[in-house]
Design a protein around this motif. Structure first.
Motif, mmCIF file in Angstrom:
data_model
loop_
_atom_site.group_PDB
_atom_site.id
_atom_site.type_symbol
_atom_site.label_atom_id
_atom_site.label_comp_id
_atom_site.label_asym_id
_atom_site.label_seq_id
_atom_site.Cartn_x
_atom_site.Cartn_y
_atom_site.Cartn_z
ATOM 1 N N ALA A 145 6.615 -2.813 -9.508
ATOM 2 C CA ALA A 145 5.335 -2.137 -9.721
ATOM 3 C C ALA A 145 5.571 -0.633 -9.788
ATOM 4 O O ALA A 145 6.459 -0.107 -9.098
ATOM 5 N N THR A 158 4.028 -13.898 -1.595
ATOM 6 C CA THR A 158 3.777 -13.344 -0.269
ATOM 7 C C THR A 158 4.912 -12.367 -0.011
ATOM 8 O O THR A 158 6.029 -12.772 0.289
ATOM 9 N N PRO A 159 4.670 -11.075 -0.192
ATOM 10 C CA PRO A 159 5.779 -10.123 -0.149
ATOM 11 C C PRO A 159 6.250 -9.844 1.269
ATOM 12 O O PRO A 159 5.486 -9.964 2.229
ATOM 13 N N THR A 160 7.517 -9.469 1.373
ATOM 14 C CA THR A 160 8.053 -9.099 2.678
ATOM 15 C C THR A 160 8.417 -7.625 2.715
ATOM 16 O O THR A 160 7.897 -6.881 3.523
ATOM 17 N N MET A 208 0.834 -1.184 0.000
ATOM 18 C CA MET A 208 0.000 0.000 0.000
ATOM 19 C C MET A 208 0.876 1.244 0.000
ATOM 20 O O MET A 208 1.896 1.285 0.673
ATOM 21 N N ARG A 209 0.450 2.193 -0.764
ATOM 22 C CA ARG A 209 1.135 3.483 -0.763
ATOM 23 C C ARG A 209 0.288 4.459 0.040
ATOM 24 O O ARG A 209 -0.885 4.648 -0.240
ATOM 25 N N ARG A 269 -3.351 4.080 -1.469
ATOM 26 C CA ARG A 269 -3.543 3.380 -2.745
ATOM 27 C C ARG A 269 -2.995 1.968 -2.601
ATOM 28 O O ARG A 269 -1.840 1.778 -2.198
ATOM 29 N N VAL A 270 -3.807 1.021 -2.921
ATOM 30 C CA VAL A 270 -3.362 -0.367 -2.875
ATOM 31 C C VAL A 270 -2.670 -0.690 -4.192
ATOM 32 O O VAL A 270 -3.278 -0.608 -5.263
ATOM 33 N N ILE A 271 -1.400 -1.027 -4.108
ATOM 34 C CA ILE A 271 -0.627 -1.342 -5.310
ATOM 35 C C ILE A 271 -0.818 -2.801 -5.699
ATOM 36 O O ILE A 271 -0.964 -3.121 -6.881
ATOM 37 N N GLU A 272 -0.797 -3.647 -4.731
ATOM 38 C CA GLU A 272 -0.921 -5.082 -5.002
ATOM 39 C C GLU A 272 -1.636 -5.724 -3.825
ATOM 40 O O GLU A 272 -1.347 -5.408 -2.665
ATOM 41 N N PHE A 273 -2.544 -6.626 -4.126
ATOM 42 C CA PHE A 273 -3.273 -7.267 -3.027
ATOM 43 C C PHE A 273 -3.754 -8.628 -3.498
ATOM 44 O O PHE A 273 -4.234 -8.782 -4.627
ATOM 45 N N ALA A 274 -3.610 -9.578 -2.624
ATOM 46 C CA ALA A 274 -4.149 -10.922 -2.854
ATOM 47 C C ALA A 274 -3.604 -11.540 -4.132
ATOM 48 O O ALA A 274 -4.342 -12.172 -4.890
ATOM 49 N N ASN A 275 -2.318 -11.356 -4.371
ATOM 50 C CA ASN A 275 -1.671 -11.995 -5.510
ATOM 51 C C ASN A 275 -1.101 -13.332 -5.041
ATOM 52 O O ASN A 275 -0.151 -13.372 -4.257
ATOM 53 N N MET A 314 9.296 -8.780 -7.662
ATOM 54 C CA MET A 314 8.294 -8.133 -8.486
ATOM 55 C C MET A 314 8.603 -6.637 -8.597
ATOM 56 O O MET A 314 9.277 -6.055 -7.744
#
Lengths: 72, 344
Positions: free
Chosen positions: A69, A26-28, A1-2, A16-22, A67
């Motif tokens: 973005a 599982t990002p750290t 999230m930004r 702003r959600v950049i990435e979710f539920a991909n 990744m």
């Protein structure tokens, strides 16, 4: 999230959600370069832990995934 | 169970000062009981922790696991439902601790509810995938001058570098009395260093949960990977997490206790704040270097005045915020919710 902050850095003014539920990662954490964020995490966990690992670590044993973005 | 608890605990002396700190002590006891297979003890400790810090989603989730493991199905489902209605998911369909719930109609209903509440967002593209399993990455850093990327392994302490052509090689290893998990990383071009946190952590090879804490920050030559600096925290500190270099050159370190290596100094000391953030993970500064931001599991994102140590929690942040990455030239925070999920 930004999260954008107000001028005195005391409150979040926009999210702003950049990435979710991909399911691919599982990002750290990540690093910003210019207008992009590069982040690292684990891919999907294997069905079973390979024999050289304790079974309890299975959920952490996915491949390393990196990744990129845009921030904007 | 979500496994964030044991790293982010505070020293016992603080437990007498604040219920959040006391709750963390009980979470640590719970983690030990879990490792011992004592699920009744695990559950009891978490019940106490949740009474002390009822806003903790992680404690609530772990208690749901405890109830499921000890046959208290209804109580487990009640807690899970509250979390799902708050749009918090720790991966209930994949957690083996919840297996006993799978055959109940109510669990299936919760899964349906959960799936209907999740709307994926995707703006990312894959840059690289490394086939080797079990590296367990955590931190990443990029050297903009050479377009090299670094990431560390929590499993064996290796730090890897990916060059501008995409070739990966081993860069350095983080060790002190044996290997440590390589966690937070940051590039310090002014000093031509790569800083890395090294800490004893449960995902490491040969981890000993009973051993004193081993955690520090290590500075490696940015070209050769040669170790140039090593600053270890006191052995009572159960873990460090992430690192940032402020514009002043001060190196701030998050973890069970905030620390700083002042520019020009050759020692790492605790960085005292008022109040205590009760553990921290992500860390960064504003562009002016006046404010330090840390993501504190129990309190959210804290903005700390570097000169005075006073902090306040950012308004309108989510209490369940996980990791915070960094801040650019504008007032922007990048926030991650991690595999560990929200809470403590």
């Amino acid at each position: 999230m930004r999260m954008s902050l107000n001028e005195d850095l005391t409150a979040v003014t926009d999210v702003r959600v950049i990435e979710f539920a991909n399911d691919a990662i599982t990002p750290t954490t990540g690093a910003i370069v210019g207008s992009e964020i590069h982040y690292v995490g684990q891919g999907p966990a294997p069905e079973t832990a390979p024999s050289q690992f304790p079974a309890g670590l299975r959920q952490f044993l996915g491949k390393v995934v990196i990744m990129t973005a845009p921030l904007n | 169970m979500t496994l964030a608890a044991c790293l982010m605990t505070v020293e016992p002396a603080l437990a007498q000062q604040h219920p959040v700190a006391e709750a963390q002590i009980h979470q640590r006891d719970a983690a030990q009981s879990y490792r011992d297979g004592d699920f009744e003890g695990f559950t009891r400790s978490l019940e106490t922790a949740l009474e002390l810090n009822p806003a903790s989603f992680a404690t609530r989730y772990n208690l749901a696991c405890g109830y499921a493991l000890t046959g208290r199905t209804t109580e487990s489902l009640d807690l899970l439902e509250k979390l799902i209605r708050a749009k918090v998911d720790f991966g209930i369909t994949r957690d083996p601790d919840l297996t006993s719930l799978h055959d109940t109609d109510r669990f299936r209903e919760l899964v349906t509810l959960l799936e209907s509440s999740i709307v994926p967002v995707s703006n990312s593209s894959a840059r690289m995938t490394i086939d080797q399993l079990g590296l367990i990455p955590e931190g990443i850093a990029i050297d903009e001058e050479t377009n090299r990327m670094f990431f560390g392994s929590m499993r064996d302490g290796n730090i890897f570098v990916v060059d501008s052509q995409g070739m990966m090689s081993k860069f350095a290893v983080v060790r002190h009395d044996g290997k440590l998990a390589a966690i937070g990383l940051t590039v310090d071009n002014a000093r031509h260093l790569l800083w890395s946190i090294g800490t004893a952590f449960f995902q490491m090879e040969d981890f000993d949960a009973e051993a004193p804490g081993r955690a520090g920050v290590f500075g490696f030559d940015l070209t050769t990977g040669e170790l140039k600096h090593e600053y270890m925290a006191d052995s009572s500190v159960q873990g460090l997490n992430d690192v940032v270099v402020a514009p002043s050159g001060d190196v701030f370190v998050s973890g069970a206790v905030l620390h700083v290596v002042r520019a020009g100094s050759d020692e790492m000391v605790p960085f005292t704040t008022t109040p205590d953030p009760f553990g921290s993970n992500g860390i960064t500064t504003d562009p002016a270097g006046k404010t330090l931001f840390v993501s504190s599991y129990p309190v959210g994102i804290a903005a700390i005045d570097i000169a005075s140590g006073a902090f306040s929690t950012l308004r309108r942040t989510y209490r369940f915020t996980g990791l915070m990455a960094c801040i650019g030239t504008k007032a922007i925070l990048l926030v991650f919710r991690t595999a560990f999920g929200p809470g403590d």
